[in-house]
Design a protein around this motif. Structure first.
Motif, PDB file in Angstrom:
ATOM      1  N   TYR B 170       0.825  -1.217   0.000  1.00  0.00           N
ATOM      2  CA  TYR B 170       0.000   0.000   0.000  1.00  0.00           C
ATOM      3  C   TYR B 170       0.855   1.260   0.000  1.00  0.00           C
ATOM      4  O   TYR B 170       0.598   2.203  -0.728  1.00  0.00           O
ATOM      5  N   GLU B 171       1.895   1.249   0.865  1.00  0.00           N
ATOM      6  CA  GLU B 171       2.753   2.431   0.918  1.00  0.00           C
ATOM      7  C   GLU B 171       3.478   2.626  -0.385  1.00  0.00           C
ATOM      8  O   GLU B 171       3.663   3.740  -0.849  1.00  0.00           O
ATOM      9  N   GLU B 172       3.957   1.497  -0.954  1.00  0.00           N
ATOM     10  CA  GLU B 172       4.699   1.599  -2.207  1.00  0.00           C
ATOM     11  C   GLU B 172       3.819   2.229  -3.273  1.00  0.00           C
ATOM     12  O   GLU B 172       4.255   3.109  -4.021  1.00  0.00           O
ATOM     13  N   ALA B 173       2.550   1.797  -3.283  1.00  0.00           N
ATOM     14  CA  ALA B 173       1.618   2.360  -4.252  1.00  0.00           C
ATOM     15  C   ALA B 173       1.509   3.861  -4.035  1.00  0.00           C
ATOM     16  O   ALA B 173       1.572   4.651  -4.984  1.00  0.00           O
ATOM     17  N   ALA B 174       1.394   4.280  -2.754  1.00  0.00           N
ATOM     18  CA  ALA B 174       1.259   5.703  -2.458  1.00  0.00           C
ATOM     19  C   ALA B 174       2.490   6.465  -2.927  1.00  0.00           C
ATOM     20  O   ALA B 174       2.386   7.535  -3.533  1.00  0.00           O
ATOM     21  N   ARG B 175       3.672   5.896  -2.672  1.00  0.00           N
ATOM     22  CA  ARG B 175       4.900   6.585  -3.073  1.00  0.00           C
ATOM     23  C   ARG B 175       5.007   6.667  -4.586  1.00  0.00           C
ATOM     24  O   ARG B 175       5.398   7.676  -5.139  1.00  0.00           O
ATOM     25  N   ASP B 176       4.613   5.566  -5.241  1.00  0.00           N
ATOM     26  CA  ASP B 176       4.688   5.570  -6.698  1.00  0.00           C
ATOM     27  C   ASP B 176       3.771   6.629  -7.288  1.00  0.00           C
ATOM     28  O   ASP B 176       4.025   7.163  -8.360  1.00  0.00           O
ATOM     29  N   LEU B 177       2.698   6.932  -6.549  1.00  0.00           N
ATOM     30  CA  LEU B 177       1.793   7.967  -7.026  1.00  0.00           C
ATOM     31  C   LEU B 177       2.304   9.353  -6.647  1.00  0.00           C
ATOM     32  O   LEU B 177       1.637  10.349  -6.875  1.00  0.00           O
ATOM     33  N   GLY B 178       3.479   9.396  -5.990  1.00  0.00           N
ATOM     34  CA  GLY B 178       4.110  10.681  -5.723  1.00  0.00           C
ATOM     35  C   GLY B 178       3.829  11.251  -4.345  1.00  0.00           C
ATOM     36  O   GLY B 178       4.123  12.411  -4.078  1.00  0.00           O
ATOM     37  N   ALA B 179       3.278  10.452  -3.416  1.00  0.00           N
ATOM     38  CA  ALA B 179       3.015  10.963  -2.071  1.00  0.00           C
ATOM     39  C   ALA B 179       4.330  11.120  -1.321  1.00  0.00           C
ATOM     40  O   ALA B 179       5.256  10.325  -1.487  1.00  0.00           O
ATOM     41  N   SER B 180       4.412  12.165  -0.484  1.00  0.00           N
ATOM     42  CA  SER B 180       5.624  12.372   0.304  1.00  0.00           C
ATOM     43  C   SER B 180       5.658  11.370   1.453  1.00  0.00           C
ATOM     44  O   SER B 180       4.665  10.694   1.745  1.00  0.00           O
ATOM     45  N   GLU B 181       6.809  11.287   2.143  1.00  0.00           N
ATOM     46  CA  GLU B 181       6.949  10.377   3.287  1.00  0.00           C
ATOM     47  C   GLU B 181       5.853  10.643   4.313  1.00  0.00           C
ATOM     48  O   GLU B 181       5.214   9.739   4.818  1.00  0.00           O
ATOM     49  N   MET B 182       5.676  11.922   4.631  1.00  0.00           N
ATOM     50  CA  MET B 182       4.706  12.307   5.656  1.00  0.00           C
ATOM     51  C   MET B 182       3.287  11.939   5.246  1.00  0.00           C
ATOM     52  O   MET B 182       2.536  11.363   6.017  1.00  0.00           O
ATOM     53  N   THR B 183       2.949  12.276   4.006  1.00  0.00           N
ATOM     54  CA  THR B 183       1.614  11.951   3.512  1.00  0.00           C
ATOM     55  C   THR B 183       1.397  10.449   3.543  1.00  0.00           C
ATOM     56  O   THR B 183       0.359   9.966   3.985  1.00  0.00           O
ATOM     57  N   THR B 184       2.402   9.700   3.095  1.00  0.00           N
ATOM     58  CA  THR B 184       2.282   8.247   3.086  1.00  0.00           C
ATOM     59  C   THR B 184       2.027   7.727   4.487  1.00  0.00           C
ATOM     60  O   THR B 184       1.160   6.883   4.701  1.00  0.00           O
ATOM     61  N   PHE B 185       2.773   8.263   5.459  1.00  0.00           N
ATOM     62  CA  PHE B 185       2.602   7.770   6.822  1.00  0.00           C
ATOM     63  C   PHE B 185       1.201   8.073   7.333  1.00  0.00           C
ATOM     64  O   PHE B 185       0.503   7.188   7.800  1.00  0.00           O
ATOM     65  N   SER B 273     -13.092  -0.010   4.643  1.00  0.00           N
ATOM     66  CA  SER B 273     -12.472   0.829   3.613  1.00  0.00           C
ATOM     67  C   SER B 273     -11.616  -0.022   2.677  1.00  0.00           C
ATOM     68  O   SER B 273     -11.403   0.324   1.528  1.00  0.00           O
ATOM     69  N   LYS B 274     -11.139  -1.170   3.187  1.00  0.00           N
ATOM     70  CA  LYS B 274     -10.370  -2.059   2.313  1.00  0.00           C
ATOM     71  C   LYS B 274     -11.276  -2.685   1.269  1.00  0.00           C
ATOM     72  O   LYS B 274     -10.918  -2.816   0.108  1.00  0.00           O
ATOM     73  N   GLN B 275     -12.491  -3.081   1.739  1.00  0.00           N
ATOM     74  CA  GLN B 275     -13.417  -3.684   0.793  1.00  0.00           C
ATOM     75  C   GLN B 275     -13.906  -2.654  -0.217  1.00  0.00           C
ATOM     76  O   GLN B 275     -14.048  -2.951  -1.392  1.00  0.00           O
ATOM     77  N   GLY B 276     -14.164  -1.421   0.264  1.00  0.00           N
ATOM     78  CA  GLY B 276     -14.802  -0.405  -0.563  1.00  0.00           C
ATOM     79  C   GLY B 276     -13.975   0.089  -1.691  1.00  0.00           C
ATOM     80  O   GLY B 276     -12.897   0.239  -1.858  1.00  0.00           O
TER      81      GLY B 276
END
Lengths: 303, 276
Positions: B170-185, B273-276
């Motif tokens: 999930y985090e990797e996906a967020a980072r790949d979409l350009g999210a910063s460290e803080m946003t990802t956390f 939220s995982k299902q949705g």
């Protein structure tokens, strides 16, 4: 997905930006720094300070920097101290033994006989809740049972088994062990339970099919595979009892002593270097026991 | 479920043993509940003499020995501070320990060793160091330090367990979409561990709120609640002691209840939220 990849082996791939490489290498250190600092400041330095102070001189009012072995010599030559140390071992051993003989069947029942995971969690929580309440109150709560006019004596006298109330229930070795087991049993139940729920049930079925007796199954399969949990629980219980003084003070009514209690008394009479020397001896003994347990059982797969 | 087989005798024996164990854990607690609800002429032992809330009220009244209310606020405040520090530090350390790094083993063993060192040493050592440096021993200074050495190792071990089961996709996906460290956390990682963090918080608070030995030598002139109660055990011979026990135990139960409710709520939301 990852364009530049750190050379660490077996790690999940993560995308990195080239300019952030230094920051990346530093990151784990920055993140673990606060916690590490707590242990350096409040564990390592204090223990070093105890070591130093244990060689200092003192009089009735203050301590002075210096180097003397008298504090240690005092410990090893005094019969009173020796008896206190032996007493502490005795309680550590008894409490450990009783905790183990209660916790093993309890953990076994929870992990092998309760099949529904939800029920398993609920029963485990029910066992955990009392351990989240005040220790001192849990000690006191034995008084209505054990005292001279307590429930046990009332029952014994009601049944005509004894005419006089029996005094040994409260303020005795018995009450100390009982209270300590009551306080610390969970520290044994939880790790054993944790080891047991990971045991592959097929091993047990296979052994049953091969004609193993219930005793053989325990001896050859369950005990060896639960051994890391037993070891962790034992370390917890032994170290908790070794450093105890509140239970000893309240439940023995001041009749029995432990090294912890001794240290507390020496501090109250401002004999800091003497207390420090006792603390170091206590630490060395405790660590020796812990390492002996770790040598006997490999706990790494539990951590 | 495989309930076709008849349950063996050992099941019933062990169930009985388990029942006795639960009784052993809860029996004394209920005895104290009952005895704290006696009438004004109540004693420390059964039978109950009358029924009233006299002794419960007495806890909040003027005491000859000890002051429950002040000690309670002190312990509550300290517990909350310890809780926040424990959660923040252990989550940070947990994040760091998702990868091996040079020295990670050393930090790991340093943390674990805090559980193995007999508590009285921690108390004594911190007292000596604070004395030498010249910092006053207080519940919010030296006692806070002592509590952290007790709560952090437990919290750290739990965080290792949580991050060990954590799916980094999930985090990797967020980072790949350009999210910063803080946003990802805050957007990805934290919601996933939130319910466990509540559990760690509860543990941190209760370990601190009930801590005795590591506090015993270093709380300064004022007492935390467990120290106050310890002092009272030698002086108080009325059911006030039991009433105090009842009140603190109910407080602990309430806290556990609230925490379990929040954990349940958070994990439900997460799975939805995982299902949705």
């Amino acid at each position: 997905m990852a364009v530049t990849q750190l050379p660490t082996s077996g790690e999940p791939t993560r995308s990195r930006r080239a300019k952030g490489v230094n920051w990346k290498a530093l990151q784990p250190y920055l993140l673990s720094a606060p916690q590490t600092l707590v242990f350096l400041l409040f564990l390592v330095i204090p223990i070093a300070a105890i070591v130093v102070v244990s060689f200092w001189n003192f009089n009735g009012f203050a301590m002075f920097p210096g180097f003397t072995l008298n504090n240690y010599l005092g410990i090893f030559t005094s019969k009173v101290y020796l008896a206190t140390y032996l007493n502490t071992f005795k309680f550590a051993f008894l409490v450990w033994l009783v905790c183990l003989s209660i916790s093993y069947p309890v953990a076994y029942f929870l992990s092998f006989h309760i099949k529904n995971p939800k029920l398993q969690t609920i029963w485990f929580l029910i066992c955990t809740v009392p351990f989240l309440t005040s220790n001192i109150i849990r000690m006191i709560s034995w008084i209505p049972f054990l005292g001279r006019e307590g429930l046990i004596n009332q029952a014994l006298m009601g049944l005509g088994l004894t005419k006089q109330p029996i005094e040994i229930f409260l303020f005795s070795d018995f009450s100390v062990v009982l209270a300590m087991v009551h306080l610390y049993a969970l520290f044994m139940v939880a790790p054993i339970f944790n080891s047991m729920i990971r045991i592959d049930r097929n091993l047990v079925s296979a052994a049953e099919d091969a004609g193993a007796s219930p005793f053989q199954i325990q001896k050859e399969i369950i005990v060896p595979l639960a051994a890391p949990g037993i070891a962790i629980g034992s370390i917890f219980v032994v170290t908790l009892v070794m450093g105890e003084f509140a239970t000893m003070r309240i439940m023995s009514g001041g009749k029995s002593s432990s090294v912890g209690y001794l240290i507390k008394n020496q501090l109250d009479s401002l004999q800091y270097p003497l207390a420090a020397a006792n603390a170091i001896v206590l630490l060395i003994i405790t660590l020796t026991i812990v390492f002996a347990i770790l040598r006997a059982v490999d706990i790494r797969k539990e951590l | 479920m495989a309930e076709k087989k008849k349950k063996p005798l050992s099941y019933y024996l062990l169930a009985g043993f388990f029942g006795l164990f639960v009784l052993f854990l809860y029996g004394p607690m209920f005895a104290v509940f009952l005895l704290s609800l006696q009438g004004p002429e109540g004693q420390l032992t059964f039978p109950m003499r009358g029924f009233s809330f006299y002794w419960i009220g007495a806890v909040f009244g003027q005491q000859r020995v000890g002051n429950f209310v002040e000690a309670f606020w002190r312990s509550l405040t300290l517990g909350l501070i310890v809780m926040v520090v424990t959660v923040v530090f252990s989550v940070m350390a947990g994040l760091a320990f998702r990868r091996r790094f040079a020295g990670s083993n050393l930090i790991f063993y340093l943390t674990i060793s805090s559980l193995i060192v007999p508590s009285i040493l921690v108390s004594l050592g911190i007292g000596i160091v604070f004395g030498l440096v010249g910092i006053d021993n207080q519940w919010y200074s030296s006692a806070l330090a002592g509590h952290l050495t007790w709560t952090l190792p437990f919290a750290f071990l739990i965080m290792l367990g949580i991050f060990g089961r954590f799916n980094p996709a999930y985090e990797e996906a967020a980072r790949d979409l350009g999210a910063s460290e803080m946003t990802t956390f805050w957007q990805i990682v934290f919601p996933m561990i939130a319910s466990s963090v509540v559990g760690v918080g509860l543990l941190g608070f209760t370990l601190s709120y009930d801590e005795f030995t590591r506090t015993s030598l270093i709380s300064g002139e004022t007492n935390t609640l467990p120290l106050e109660i310890f002092g009272m055990t030698t002086n108080v011979t009325s059911p006030t002691l039991y009433a105090l026990g009842t009140i603190t135990t109910i407080f602990s139960f309430l806290l556990i209840g609230v925490a379990l409710f929040v954990i349940q709520y958070l994990s439900n939301r997460q799975s939805k939220s995982k299902q949705g």
